[in-house]
Design an enzyme around this catalytic site. Structure first.
Site, PDB file in Angstrom:
ATOM      1  N   GLU A 161     -53.538  55.809  -5.493  1.00  0.00           N
ATOM      2  CA  GLU A 161     -54.588  56.021  -6.484  1.00  0.00           C
ATOM      3  C   GLU A 161     -54.232  57.131  -7.475  1.00  0.00           C
ATOM      4  O   GLU A 161     -54.535  57.027  -8.675  1.00  0.00           O
ATOM      5  CB  GLU A 161     -55.919  56.382  -5.803  1.00  0.00           C
ATOM      6  N   GLU A 192     -26.079  40.857 -11.682  1.00  0.00           N
ATOM      7  CA  GLU A 192     -27.060  41.217 -10.636  1.00  0.00           C
ATOM      8  C   GLU A 192     -28.495  40.803 -10.953  1.00  0.00           C
ATOM      9  O   GLU A 192     -29.444  41.474 -10.553  1.00  0.00           O
ATOM     10  CB  GLU A 192     -26.992  42.732 -10.330  1.00  0.00           C
ATOM     11  N   ASP A 248     -20.830  49.727  -3.812  1.00  0.00           N
ATOM     12  CA  ASP A 248     -21.491  50.919  -4.346  1.00  0.00           C
ATOM     13  C   ASP A 248     -21.918  51.876  -3.238  1.00  0.00           C
ATOM     14  O   ASP A 248     -22.538  51.464  -2.263  1.00  0.00           O
ATOM     15  CB  ASP A 248     -22.757  50.511  -5.117  1.00  0.00           C
ATOM     16  N   GLU A 258     -26.323  62.044  -0.667  1.00  0.00           N
ATOM     17  CA  GLU A 258     -27.719  62.422  -0.440  1.00  0.00           C
ATOM     18  C   GLU A 258     -28.045  63.004   0.908  1.00  0.00           C
ATOM     19  O   GLU A 258     -28.868  63.885   1.027  1.00  0.00           O
ATOM     20  CB  GLU A 258     -28.630  61.218  -0.693  1.00  0.00           C
ATOM     21  N   HIS A 301     -18.712  53.018  -6.489  1.00  0.00           N
ATOM     22  CA  HIS A 301     -19.425  53.695  -7.572  1.00  0.00           C
ATOM     23  C   HIS A 301     -20.371  54.728  -6.981  1.00  0.00           C
ATOM     24  O   HIS A 301     -21.013  54.480  -5.974  1.00  0.00           O
ATOM     25  CB  HIS A 301     -20.212  52.676  -8.402  1.00  0.00           C
ATOM     26  N   HIS A 359     -29.015  56.459 -19.103  1.00  0.00           N
ATOM     27  CA  HIS A 359     -30.418  56.769 -18.818  1.00  0.00           C
ATOM     28  C   HIS A 359     -31.223  56.975 -20.083  1.00  0.00           C
ATOM     29  O   HIS A 359     -32.412  57.254 -20.040  1.00  0.00           O
ATOM     30  CB  HIS A 359     -30.510  57.982 -17.891  1.00  0.00           C
ATOM     31  N   CYS A 418     -23.491  54.219 -15.266  1.00  0.00           N
ATOM     32  CA  CYS A 418     -24.247  53.602 -14.167  1.00  0.00           C
ATOM     33  C   CYS A 418     -24.613  52.172 -14.574  1.00  0.00           C
ATOM     34  O   CYS A 418     -24.240  51.728 -15.660  1.00  0.00           O
ATOM     35  CB  CYS A 418     -25.489  54.438 -13.867  1.00  0.00           C
TER      36      CYS A 418
HETATM   37  N1  GLN Z   1     -24.189  48.104  -9.099  1.00  0.00           N
HETATM   38  C1  GLN Z   1     -25.433  48.791  -9.275  1.00  0.00           C
HETATM   39  C2  GLN Z   1     -25.963  48.509 -10.679  1.00  0.00           C
HETATM   40  O1  GLN Z   1     -25.190  48.343 -11.555  1.00  0.00           O
HETATM   41  C3  GLN Z   1     -25.270  50.270  -9.108  1.00  0.00           C
HETATM   42  C4  GLN Z   1     -26.554  50.993  -9.299  1.00  0.00           C
HETATM   43  C5  GLN Z   1     -26.500  52.469  -9.009  1.00  0.00           C
HETATM   44  O2  GLN Z   1     -25.486  53.084  -9.055  1.00  0.00           O
HETATM   45  N2  GLN Z   1     -27.607  53.072  -8.731  1.00  0.00           N
HETATM   46  O3  GLN Z   1     -27.155  48.505 -10.896  1.00  0.00           O
HETATM   47 ZN    ZN Z   2     -24.975  54.651 -10.568  1.00  0.00          ZN
END
Ligand code: GLN
Ligand code: ZN
Length: 757
Positions: free
Chosen positions: A16, A485, A600, A606, A643, A696, A728
């Protein structure tokens, strides 16, 4: 024994707060409407906690965005540029959290960072030489009073002075030490004011105490608390630590004039040892974090009671608590309608953890704890064999030997073989995998889910998207292509859904940052691959082009890190089970003619432990091998890419090289390419594709800009090891900016190639 929680989720059972906030951002509701929704959530949580019998009920664990940002506002540590917008306080706060662009000005948001080892992100406070720290805000007082008026005397929760100063970013010449005096004063004032309002206990969260601490850190911590506690008056102070143990500062912590100390018995692997070796002061209350605040499984009462029994030998006053705030688990099981009772009975989200605390209270109060109904039921639950056991997978994992983790021949020889096979130009160009997920793509996936689109029509649609994507990449002139993808919602969820052993919840959202929440899959049973997951799409895409088509997979460590892991087997075991499944997919792709396979590991870093001393044994020693196992069975001429999204991997650079991939692409453009020095210094062996532009942002990078980036990269990376790619996946971008950006990228790479940069 009393009970406590370190904090409670604030998003509401059905998110909410997120929806109300987003409406407010869009100008659809007023600030007072938003306040009213927030108050409703707070009062609901209060009554829930009260009814559960919880003794220490937190307040001020509510936040409109983030508790660290709240603390910056409380202490007056707000960069001038936000105050200068002249907005109401709530809007100034949101400007700092999200940026502001409007008639009053144009400012970017404060930086955001991962909150210790969780998937939550906090806002990084910014302090410059002019910052005047003093008690400025009123939120803890307002929320304490609000709760008191509703009939509950709460324990206000505030990020502690030490953690606040450690997390802040210092823009000028002054450092944390220069602000210690004023900060301590502000916290003293805070305590007096809370005392005057009627608070009996105050909780200061100090997770920074579980990090590696140097002498000067310990000195700063002591200095702050000696001063704060000198003025505490009648209020009792609890320093709450979590996400680990306080091995560097245990004696200093217990020597302070505190009334309570909160220790983590779930992630704090040395916590019991510290208490045994050093004792625990009789005069203080030990808040024992025995209920896991981060995972969703029912607490094992036998373990919890065992810890508490042992603690009774050292501490006179024990409060049963959670290991950390419940912010990191979903809110309630109530809204899960699809998972059956045989599954749900194993789960405890925040609301159910309140029930566990109350049961633990009852059990520990009993003369015969093990004879209580609650204990017996819990024991039965934990001894029950869960469905989802797969003996074949277990046996395969158990039989792994060192050679399974080694790909042969060694890197240099493979590199030679692959150079010959692919005969790619210098600075080969590629993308990270996903292409824009347009509304049309999302609608098709939704249509398949709801049944509006037949499986056949969906398949036709995806094939069409792949055809367009391949044609587009050929037109752009990329060297190594991807299928785009389009069939994937999310890089982890997609594989989770294809694999046996994962479960998915409907509403189990967890706050990631601000109004963004995630719904992690649950590792329920042993993981196995029933059938190929990606082969058909990759093979189809390859059939459309003479250029190499990359097979795209997510790696085992990332799949595990973005899920709720099991607790009945080790992380290592889970990672290896997932690795087996991904390895089978890799081998199937190879068999089907896919010559380049990308695995990937976006989230590899993390879950790196917070303390350096734990890095290897607790993580890298199995995480890196899990990845190596995924590709150790391929032929020398098959090229393995990986990646990663975080460029903060300077300190584990050797381990990354040791993943033994042939090529790695990573996000670098936002970090000013600082990682390149590290690669050079370490003689990085793997071929690299540092992202040459930031995906981004919707901005289109010019050809010259990208060429400059390539030139800069070339100063550190040998030409024959260098790939050119965005930083990315392009999933979140629109087609409008993607096409010109990639065209510029290819043009820049060609020029760089011809000019032999
Ligand atoms: N192969 C994924 C993509 O291109 C990698 C995404 C990522 O690194 N978070 O979306
Ligand atoms: Zn990435």
């Amino acid at each position: 024994m009393k009970t406590s929680i370190a904090g409670y989720p604030r998003i509401g059972g059905l998110r909410e707060l997120k929806f109300a906030s987003e409406k407010y951002f869009r100008g659809e509701i007023s600030a007072s409407d938003l306040e009213a929704e927030a108050k409703k959530i707070r009062l609901y949580n209060l009554s829930l906690q009260k009814n559960s019998g919880l003794d220490f009920i937190p307040s001020n664990d509510f936040s409109f965005y983030d508790a660290v940002l709240d603390t910056a506002f409380l202490l007056g540590a707000v960069p001038k540029r936000y105050n200068e917008l002249g907005l109401p306080v709530l809007d100034t706060y949101f400007a700092a959290a999200r940026g502001y662009q409007g008639e009053k000005g144009d400012v970017k948001a404060l930086a955001m960072k991962k909150w210790f080892n969780t998937n939550y992100h906090y806002i990084v406070p910014e302090i410059d030489d002019e910052t005047e720290i003093s008690l400025s805000g009123t939120k803890p007082f307002d929320l304490f009073t609000e709760a008191l008026e509703s009939g509950t005397r709460t324990k206000p929760v505030i990020i502690g002075a030490y953690t606040f100063l450690k997390l802040a970013r210092y823009r000028g010449t002054k450092t944390a030490e220069d602000f210690a005096e004023k900060t301590a004063q502000a916290y003293s004032d805070l305590l007096s004011k809370l005392g005057a309002l009627g608070a009996e206990w105050v909780q200061f969260d100090e997770p920074s105490l579980v990090m590696d601490m140097e002498d000067k850190d310990i000195a700063l911590f002591k200095k702050l608390y000696e001063k704060i506690l000198a003025a505490k008056g009648s209020v009792r102070v609890l320093v709450q630590t979590y996400f680990g143990d306080v091995r560097d500062v245990y004696n200093e912590l217990t020597a302070l004039d505190l009334d309570g100390i909160g220790l983590d018995f779930i992630e704090g692997k040395k916590t019991p040892e510290l208490i045994k070796a050093n004792g625990f002061p009789k005069s203080k209350t030990l808040f024992a974090g025995v209920v896991n605040g981060k995972n969703i499984w029912r607490c094992d009462y036998e373990k919890a009671v065992g810890i508490i029994d042992e603690l009774k030998r050292y501490a006179e006053d024990i409060v049963i608590s959670t290991s950390c705030s419940l912010l990191h688990v979903p809110v309630t099981l109530k809204n899960e309608s699809k998972l059956g009772e045989e599954v749900l009975k194993h789960f405890a989200f925040a609301e159910e953890k309140l029930g566990e605390l109350s049961q633990l209270k009852k059990i520990t109060a009993s003369d015969e704890p093990f004879g209580t109904e609650e204990f017996k039921a819990n024991k039965a639950l934990h001894s029950e064999e869960r469905s989802g056991r797969n003996d074949e997978v277990r046996a395969k994992v158990a039989a792994l030997t060192d050679s399974d983790f080694t790909r042969l021949p060694a890197f240099a020889e493979r590199e030679k073989i692959q150079k010959e096979r692919f005969a790619l130009p210098l600075f080969p160009t590629t993308t990270i995998g996903s292409f824009p997920q347009t509304a049309e793509v999302k609608a098709a996936r939704k249509g398949l889910r709801t049944g509006e689109l037949s499986a056949e029509d969906y398949e036709t649609f995806i094939r069409q998207k792949i055809e367009d994507c391949v044609a587009l990449q050929e037109e752009i002139g990329l060297d190594v292509l991807v299928h785009g993808e389009f069939e994937r919602n999310d890089m982890v969820e997609y594989f989770g859904e294809c694999l046996d052993g994962f479960l998915f919840t409907e509403k189990a959202w967890v706050q990631s940052y601000g109004t963004r929440c995630v719904k992690p899959p649950v590792v329920w049973g042993d993981i196995s691959r029933a059938k190929p997951m990606t082969v058909k799409w990759s093979v189809y895409a390859q059939s459309l082009t003479g250029k190499p088509m990359k097979g795209m997979l997510t790696g085992p460590v990332t799949i595990l890190n973005w899920s709720f892991p099991r607790e009945d087997i080790t992380l290592k075991e889970s990672a290896l089970q997932i690795a087996f499944a991904i390895r089978e997919e890799v081998l199937d792709l190879e068999k089907s003619g896919i010559s380049i396979i990308q695995v990937d590991e976006a989230a590899l870093r993390e879950k790196l432990p917070l303390r350096r001393a734990d890095w290897r044994e607790d993580y890298l020693d199995w995480a890196i091998p899990a990845f190596r196992f995924v590709h150790s069975g391929v032929r020398p001429e098959t090229q393995i890419h990986t990646h990663m999204c975080y460029s903060e991997f300077a300190d584990i650079i050797k381990d990354i090289d040791n993943m033994d991939a042939d090529v790695i692409t990573f996000e670098a453009s936002r970090s000013d390419l600082t990682i390149l020095d590290v690669l050079k210094e370490n003689n990085f062996r793997t071929e690299v594709g540092p992202g040459v532009y930031d995906i981004h942002s919707p901005r289109v990078p010019s050809k010259d800009e990208i060429k400059t980036a390539i030139a800069k990269i070339r100063e550190r990376i040998p030409a024959e090891k260098l790939w050119v790619n965005p930083d990315c996946g392009l999933k979140t971008r629109g087609e409008a900016e993607t096409v010109p950006s990639l065209k510029n990228l290819v043009a820049a790479a060609k020029e760089a190639r011809n000019e032999n940069i």
